[in-house]
Motif scaffolding. Structure first.
Motif, PDB file in Angstrom:
ATOM      1  N   LYS A   1       0.804  -1.220   0.000  1.00  0.00           N
ATOM      2  CA  LYS A   1       0.000   0.000   0.000  1.00  0.00           C
ATOM      3  C   LYS A   1       0.836   1.268   0.000  1.00  0.00           C
ATOM      4  CE  LYS A   1      -3.900  -2.272   2.156  1.00  0.00           C
ATOM      5  NZ  LYS A   1      -4.844  -2.313   3.243  1.00  0.00           N
TER       6      LYS A   1
ATOM      7  N   THR B   1       3.596   3.853  -1.633  1.00  0.00           N
ATOM      8  CA  THR B   1       4.141   4.221  -2.940  1.00  0.00           C
ATOM      9  C   THR B   1       5.646   3.963  -2.921  1.00  0.00           C
ATOM     10  OG1 THR B   1       4.618   6.504  -2.306  1.00  0.00           O
ATOM     11  CG2 THR B   1       2.398   6.051  -3.178  1.00  0.00           C
ATOM     12  N   SER B   2       6.267   3.931  -4.078  1.00  0.00           N
ATOM     13  CA  SER B   2       7.715   3.694  -4.134  1.00  0.00           C
ATOM     14  C   SER B   2       8.467   4.818  -3.416  1.00  0.00           C
ATOM     15  CB  SER B   2       8.185   3.550  -5.576  1.00  0.00           C
ATOM     16  OG  SER B   2       7.874   4.714  -6.308  1.00  0.00           O
ATOM     17  N   ASP B   3       7.945   6.048  -3.455  1.00  0.00           N
ATOM     18  CA  ASP B   3       8.580   7.160  -2.753  1.00  0.00           C
ATOM     19  C   ASP B   3       8.513   6.935  -1.234  1.00  0.00           C
ATOM     20  OD1 ASP B   3       9.835   9.755  -2.609  1.00  0.00           O
ATOM     21  OD2 ASP B   3       7.883  10.513  -1.914  1.00  0.00           O
ATOM     22  N   GLN B   4       7.388   6.461  -0.739  1.00  0.00           N
ATOM     23  CA  GLN B   4       7.247   6.182   0.688  1.00  0.00           C
ATOM     24  C   GLN B   4       8.181   5.058   1.123  1.00  0.00           C
ATOM     25  OE1 GLN B   4       3.006   5.504   0.560  1.00  0.00           O
ATOM     26  NE2 GLN B   4       2.570   7.438   1.605  1.00  0.00           N
TER      27      GLN B   4
END
Length: 76
Positions: free
Chosen positions: A67, A69-72
């Motif tokens: 759940k 994002t790749s940034d998170q």
């Protein structure tokens, strides 16, 4: 040949508790012997009615999509 060994100590505890129930132990006696609540033993016994003799086994955990994002994920 499939071996009927518990994979975790919790499975082993449930398996032994259900064996004791079959030997005629009362749920409150099983709870006291294992240091758990009578409600926990009641749930284990009820699960046998639903899942049968394999009820002492842990349920597989559902695996869902990630759940984040790749940034998170990168921030972690």
């Amino acid at each position: 040949r499939t071996y009927d060994f518990p994979k975790t100590w919790k499975e082993g505890r449930r398996k032994r508790a259900l064996e004791l129930k079959r030997y005629g132990w009362k749920q409150c006696e099983i709870a006291a012997a294992f240091g758990v609540s009578a409600a926990a033993v009641s749930q284990w016994v009820a699960e046998v009615r639903v899942r049968g003799s394999e009820a002492w086994r842990a349920k597989p955990r559902p695996i869902g999509p990630v759940k984040l994002t790749s940034d998170q994920v990168h921030r972690i």
